[in-house]
Design a protein around this motif. Structure first.
Motif, PDB file in Angstrom:
ATOM      1  N   SER A 656      37.391  35.298  35.544  1.00 15.12           N
ATOM      2  CA  SER A 656      36.011  35.683  35.755  1.00 15.12           C
ATOM      3  C   SER A 656      35.150  34.755  34.770  1.00 15.12           C
ATOM      4  N   SER A 830      46.693  47.977  41.092  1.00 16.17           N
ATOM      5  CA  SER A 830      46.145  49.017  41.087  1.00 16.17           C
ATOM      6  C   SER A 830      46.862  49.825  40.070  1.00 16.17           C
ATOM      7  N   SER A 833      46.043  48.883  36.409  1.00 13.02           N
ATOM      8  CA  SER A 833      44.863  49.564  35.983  1.00 13.02           C
ATOM      9  C   SER A 833      45.048  50.949  35.727  1.00 13.02           C
ATOM     10  N   THR A 854      40.934  36.610  42.469  1.00 16.96           N
ATOM     11  CA  THR A 854      39.487  37.119  41.795  1.00 16.96           C
ATOM     12  C   THR A 854      39.041  38.085  42.630  1.00 16.96           C
ATOM     13  N   GLY A 857      40.802  41.175  42.159  1.00 20.08           N
ATOM     14  CA  GLY A 857      40.448  41.864  40.855  1.00 20.08           C
ATOM     15  C   GLY A 857      41.444  41.633  39.733  1.00 20.08           C
ATOM     16  N   GLN A 859      42.481  39.485  36.589  1.00 21.15           N
ATOM     17  CA  GLN A 859      41.682  39.179  35.591  1.00 21.15           C
ATOM     18  C   GLN A 859      42.090  37.910  34.754  1.00 21.15           C
TER      19      GLN A 859
END
Length: 883
Positions: A656, A830, A833, A854, A857, A859
């Motif tokens: 990010s 998923s 997370s 990216t 999702g 990191q």
């Protein structure tokens, strides 16, 4: 035994010399006569003199006295038979003369032959007295008949008589006899009317007295010498007899069977043990040739040469052999026969003196004698055979062991090098269950009755025999004496049972041994007839396949053997399914035995790493790789001490922000000759060789120290983390906990800045202990990362069971981005997370991969797109600009 009552002959003793007693057994008599055969000149005398010299001396005097009497009477008889003699023609005198002559001659002839027996009846001096009186009377009668004028003719007879009697009689007898002779002579002269002057008579009497005196002096000298000789002979006979009796006693008390024999090999004595062994009495075997019992003895020791030089042949060792005797009970016993010479006590020469039980009286030279000792070595041979068997055969499977195999293959290699002869080298011949005897000869079982041994029906008892049935059988691995080892080599197959240690650990060693025995039996039933199989190690077997020289045939044979593991092995209703790996190598005559086995072992290791159940052939390329691996392993030993390792740091980037979030420490090896060695070339070797724990500890300490230094140098770098890989070897020990704690304390690095990377393989061996150690490490404040996530058998399970903080998606998923595998990456993100875990994607090399991650999702990421592994200075510059 000699028993005597000694006299002082000529010394005036009151003992009667005729009381001398000689009592000797036939055995002792032989001992005395033969035992002195070589001791000096005195022994070259008649046997009677050797037994009793005084008796012999007296015997000669009696014979001379009888001869003198006959001569005097005969002369007188001839004289009075002349026609002019006054007594001629008178019947009384003529008849008396004839009677006396015939009687004296007969007595003389009879006495000459019978005197030794008469002497042994203890009457020698009585006979001497009688004949002396007869001689004196005969001479006096002759003087009276012929007239005093001729008495000087008979003076010589009186002198001879006095000299002989004086030399043999005791002193009192000599004096009495001398007086009798003088008186008889004077009386005879008086009867004839003297016819001798006074001076003549005095002269003649003086001569008689002088002869008697000379006889006394001579008698003393002779008697003393004979007494000494008699005492010496008596002592020597007693010593020889005592030695003989001790020798006989020793033979009878010996635990071995013993026979004695002469130079022709004729048995002349044996002890009780020999009688028991052969089942015959001494009388049955005495006089028999030794070949009757031991047909091969003379041939083996080369009898004629042995008899000539027995001591030398004994020293060289060619005087014993081993064979089997079939006893009266039908049981075969193994005997060791040893022959040796018997030496005389006095001279050391080989002789039969005092040994044999047959008569050797009169043997003045001695004849060679030999002793044969038979030892029952049945139990000894059985033990030797067992030890030899145990040295070459595995006790569990009864298969040849490693020792057997190496010597066998050495024989094959030797045969390949020289195919002009069958392999019969010493290393092979002495290898088997039947070791050579000390004499260098070993016989098999005795042949059937009638094939040899004792053939005389009078001596045969239940077919007892002691015969040669051949030399040492060729020792072959299949224990077939008639088999010949091939000379064309073949293929060596090395088989390893996969995971057999688990069988022992879970089922116990007893069950494991029984299963292993079943494995061996099944393998034996699946190899070709004539091939050799050996249990080379605990769960490793080696098969020598003769006459297989090409890879295709070897692969087919190996696969056939592997198929024997398709069905489970069972014992006591316990079924166990085992797998095996086979490597093979075709034998090469230019390589040694260890090379031949080692090549097959290298191929087996390769097959084991493939884990596909297929046979692998040995190749030169494989050998090169393995040799290179060995060289690397050797160099790794010194690499740490010589500071040949260094670290490179690959950045881990936030997708990010595109900023560096941390580094992964990667170890590199700068070899002094090879240059930079790739990690994949030495890390697996370090794992197998046990160096990885030391290397991992150094990486941990060095990377933490450098990151802590960077943190202290620049506050902007304080959020950077350091990921360090931990091997399964490190996680197997609690030492990793103390290593981490000490490293954090020494370096001063914040615990949450350290990330330990583990793989699923670290957890397989002992999950419970691994989790315990990870939880302890996590309690120190250190974070845990699960590397290569998604490649294991149950990766999602680890997320709930392990105390982890980070998961790293394996590069294999990243390479397939843009395909249906994107769904897998999304699922991983998923799940991570859900468990509040960070995710790092490995192996990012393209911008498109970064963009897709990216979008999904992710990191964090690392890969060549963001930076290759760099030294700390360059890595720090990349992270914060200026360190």
């Amino acid at each position: 035994m000699v028993s005597t009552r000694h006299d002082t002959i000529g010394g005036g003793s009151s003992h009667d010399p005729s009381a001398t007693t000689i009592t000797m057994t036939s055995m002792a008599r032989r001992t005395t006569s033969t035992g002195n055969a070589a001791s000096g000149p005195k022994e070259h005398l008649p046997a009677s003199l050797q037994q009793d010299p005084l008796a012999w001396y007296r015997t000669q005097h009696i014979r001379v006295a009888i001869a003198a009497s006959v001569l005097v009477i005969l002369t007188t008889s001839i004289y009075i038979s002349v026609k002019t003699h006054p007594l001629y023609g008178k019947p009384f005198f003529m008849s008396l003369a004839v009677f006396v002559v015939v009687t004296m001659i007969s007595a003389w002839l009879y006495s000459w032959r019978r005197l030794p027996a008469i002497l042994h009846a203890n009457r020698p001096l009585y006979i001497l007295y009688i004949w002396s009186i007869i001689d004196i009377s005969a001479i006096a009668l002759a003087v009276a008949l012929t007239g005093g004028a001729r008495s000087e003719v008979y003076l010589a007879y009186f002198v001879l008589l006095l000299f002989l009697a004086g030399s043999a009689y005791p002193l009192a007898s000599r004096i009495a006899l001398s007086i009798l002779a003088v008186v008889s002579y004077i009386v005879a002269l008086g009867v004839t009317g003297w016819h001798v002057s006074a001076s003549g008579l005095t002269e003649r009497i003086g001569i008689l007295i002088t002869a008697a005196t000379a006889a006394v002096l001579l008698s003393d000298a002779i008697t003393k010498e004979l007494q000494m000789h008699k005492a010496d002979l008596t002592s020597r006979a007693a010593a020889e007899h005592s030695h003989h009796m001790r020798f006989r006693s020793m033979l009878q008390g010996a635990p071995e069977a013993i026979l004695t024999m002469d130079s022709s090999g004729t048995i002349d004595g044996l002890n009780t043990k020999a009688e028991e062994l052969f089942g015959y009495s001494e009388s049955q075997l005495t006089g028999r040739d030794i070949s009757t019992l031991l047909p091969n003895l003379k041939e083996y020791v080369e009898w004629d040469a042995y008899v000539k030089h027995p001591v030398q042949r004994t020293i060289t060792g060619k005087n014993s052999l081993t064979g089997k005797l079939v006893g009266r009970d039908g049981q075969a016993i193994t005997l060791e026969a040893t022959i040796g010479p018997i030496s005389s006590l006095k001279t050391g020469t080989v002789t039969r003196a005092g040994i044999s039980s047959d008569s050797t009286a009169g043997n003045s030279t001695g004849s060679p004698a030999f002793i044969l000792v038979l030892r029952d070595v049945t139990r000894q041979r059985e033990l030797e055979d067992k030890l030899a068997h145990d040295a070459y055969y595995d006790p569990l499977t009864e298969l040849p062991n490693r020792n057997f195999l190496t010597r066998y293959i050495a024989g094959l290699v030797e045969g390949m090098r020289d195919s002009s002869h069958a392999v019969g080298t010493a290393s092979v011949v002495t290898m088997g269950k039947l070791p050579m005897s000390p004499a260098g000869i070993r016989f098999d079982e005795a042949p059937p009755a009638g094939a040899g041994g004792i053939t005389d029906p009078a001596l045969t008892v239940n077919g007892a025999s002691f015969v040669s049935a051949g030399t040492v059988p060729r020792a072959t691995p299949d224990s077939n004496p008639s088999a010949h080892l091939p000379t064309s080599g073949g293929t060596i197959l090395y088989l390893d049972i996969d995971g057999f240690k688990k069988v022992n650990d879970t089922k116990g060693h007893d069950i494991g041994d029984k299963i292993l025995h079943s494995v061996a039996d099944r393998l034996k039933s699946n190899i070709r007839r004539g091939d050799i199989m050996s249990r080379y190690d605990s769960d490793e077997f080696v098969i020598v396949a003769h006459d297989i020289h090409d890879e295709k045939s070897a692969v087919a044979y190996a696969n056939h053997i592997l198929r024997s593991f398709d069905n489970p092995f069972t014992h006591d209703n316990i079924g166990i399914l085992l797998n095996a790996h086979v490597g093979f190598a075709i034998m090469n005559p230019d390589e040694g035995c260890e090379d031949a086995i080692g090549n097959a072992a290298m191929a087996m290791d390769k097959a084991k790493k493939r884990n596909n159940g297929r046979a692998v052939a040995f190749t030169a390329e494989l050998a090169s790789r393995i040799n290179d691996r060995i060289a690397i392993e050797y160099d790794l030993h010194n690499a740490l001490h010589e500071h040949q390792f260094f670290l490179a740091y690959q950045p881990i980037v936030s997708l990010s922000t595109s900023k560096v979030a941390g580094f992964e420490a990667l170890v590199r090896w700068s070899h002094p000759k090879r240059g930079i060695v790739p990690p994949l070339s030495f890390i697996p070797v370090a794992e197998d060789a046990g160096y990885i724990a030391d290397i991992g500890r150094w990486v941990l300490e060095e990377s933490c120290l450098q990151l802590a230094t960077l943190h202290r140098a620049n506050a902007e770098a304080s959020n950077l983390s350091m990921s360090v890989n931990v091997s399964s070897r490190q996680l197997d020990s609690d030492a990793i906990i103390s290593d981490i704690a000490n490293t954090l304390e020494v370096s001063g690095l914040r615990p949450d800045r350290l990330v330990l990377e583990i793989t699923e393989s670290c957890l397989i061996e002992d999950l419970k202990q691994a989790v315990r150690r990870l939880e302890t490490i996590k309690n120190l404040g250190v974070r845990i990362s699960l590397d290569d996530f998604g490649t294991g058998y149950s990766s999602l399970t680890w997320l709930s069971r392990l105390p982890i903080d980070v998961v790293k998606i394996d590069k294999s998923f990243i390479d397939r981005l843009g395909s249906h595998d994107d769904v897998i990456i999304a699922a991983i993100l998923s799940v991570a997370s859900t468990f509040d875990l960070q995710v790092i994607a490995e192996g990012i090399e393209k911008e498109e991969q970064s963009r897709l991650l990216t979008a999904l999702g992710c990191q964090l990421a690392q890969g060549y797109l963001f930076g290759k592994p760099l030294p700390m200075i360059e890595a720090a510059t990349l992270a914060i600009g200026t360190p």
